[in-house]
Design an enzyme around this catalytic site. Sequence first.
Site, short mmCIF file in Angstrom:
data_model
loop_
_atom_site.label_atom_id
_atom_site.label_comp_id
_atom_site.label_asym_id
_atom_site.label_seq_id
_atom_site.Cartn_x
_atom_site.Cartn_y
_atom_site.Cartn_z
N TYR A 47 -84.04 33.15 5.73
CA TYR A 47 -83.28 33.60 4.56
C TYR A 47 -82.94 32.43 3.65
O TYR A 47 -82.91 32.58 2.42
CB TYR A 47 -82.00 34.31 5.01
CG TYR A 47 -81.05 34.57 3.85
CD1 TYR A 47 -81.25 35.65 3.00
CD2 TYR A 47 -79.99 33.70 3.60
CE1 TYR A 47 -80.41 35.86 1.92
CE2 TYR A 47 -79.14 33.92 2.52
CZ TYR A 47 -79.35 34.99 1.68
OH TYR A 47 -78.52 35.20 0.61
N TYR A 78 -87.71 37.53 9.68
CA TYR A 78 -86.93 36.34 9.31
C TYR A 78 -85.51 36.42 9.87
O TYR A 78 -84.98 37.50 10.14
CB TYR A 78 -86.89 36.16 7.79
CG TYR A 78 -86.01 37.12 7.02
CD1 TYR A 78 -84.68 36.81 6.74
CD2 TYR A 78 -86.51 38.33 6.55
CE1 TYR A 78 -83.87 37.68 6.01
CE2 TYR A 78 -85.72 39.20 5.82
CZ TYR A 78 -84.40 38.88 5.56
OH TYR A 78 -83.60 39.74 4.85
N CYS A 79 -84.93 35.24 10.05
CA CYS A 79 -83.51 35.12 10.42
C CYS A 79 -82.87 34.16 9.42
O CYS A 79 -83.31 34.06 8.27
CB CYS A 79 -83.35 34.67 11.87
SG CYS A 79 -84.12 33.09 12.29
N TRP A 80 -81.83 33.46 9.82
CA TRP A 80 -81.09 32.62 8.88
C TRP A 80 -81.93 31.47 8.33
O TRP A 80 -82.02 31.27 7.13
CB TRP A 80 -79.83 32.09 9.56
CG TRP A 80 -79.11 31.01 8.79
CD1 TRP A 80 -78.88 29.73 9.19
CD2 TRP A 80 -78.51 31.12 7.49
NE1 TRP A 80 -78.19 29.03 8.23
CE2 TRP A 80 -77.95 29.86 7.17
CE3 TRP A 80 -78.41 32.14 6.55
CZ2 TRP A 80 -77.30 29.60 5.97
CZ3 TRP A 80 -77.76 31.89 5.35
CH2 TRP A 80 -77.21 30.64 5.07
#
Length: 367
Positions: free
Chosen positions: A121, A92-94
């Site tokens: 996130y 996952y990222c932002w």
Amino acid sequence: MNFLRVPLESAGDFDEIIDVRTPLEFADDHIPGAINAPVLSNEERVIVGTMYKQVSPFDASRVGAAMVARNIATHLETTFADRPRNWRALVYCWRGGMRSESMTVIMNKIGWRARQLEGGYKAYRRDVVASLDALPPTLDYIVLAGHTGSGKTRLLHALDDSGAQVLDLEALAMHRGSVLGAMPDVPQPSQKSFDTALIGALRGFDPKRPVFVEAESRRIGRITLPESLMTSLRGSTVCVEVSVSLEERVDLLLQEYGHLLALPGHFRTQLLRLVPLHGRAVIDQWLALFDAGQQRELSEALITRHYDPAYSRSARKMLPGLATAIPFGFHPGAQDLRAQAQALLALISPADRSGCATAPEASSGDR
């Protein structure tokens, strides 16, 4: 690549959770158990973001892609070099964008069954916020009230040792909750990180058993407690008022805050924050006691002239259950803290005590 995306509810199906955001983003907060494998460093993200705004999205994407490719290659040769063929990673990222998609696609090309967290996130954070609103009212709380220096935190720890369910908000906030509560060289977590730790603690409780918690104001240092939790604590039907002699409270204050007295500059700064409440003349008197090494006299003055009046002003307004609180005399400096905690459990009515403790009776040595 939608088939590679999975919702947050699937997080438990994976061997490892990979956070590909920058180290700064990861430090601010992250999904519990995740490891940080950034595809852009803190500095690289600034470079790409600036280029996106000042040059063009195309140039930013070209330069950023090269950075991401190099960083992913490094992680493959180091961080993930020993992962087996059947390893499953959730990435996952932002917000579930290009950073996590790049890592996920390459991992699948290699042969790993990696998936990208849908919404990133931000999806996790939305779940935390929603849970902090919904979960606190589902638990029953027994609130420990009492003046500063009465050893409520020590009592909480002793209750924990006795098998009771305990929520230590000050430990989660890394702050003792008073003007002198900051811990030098121990920064408080970010609000988001605190929220993550709090929701983890709340989810770990058995809703059929009460949770012991210390009465707190809405703010612990720079951390703000969720309104749902504050409302639940104020509405608690069981409250214990811990009473300790002034001499023991002074002893405890000297023990708990002794490290501050060894930091003159920091301690003076904290005292000066009280000028608006007490006036410069009073603070100068306290500073004079401090400079003269009269630590016991200073501690007693802080208790009787600052902490106790503040408690009297706010306690009954903030905690209606205090009017019918169970009185409990406590000796925080004694060696039999667990025995005292079990004595408190015995004081609480059977209906309120149901499931309070599951640990065996204290041994003769504990008593």
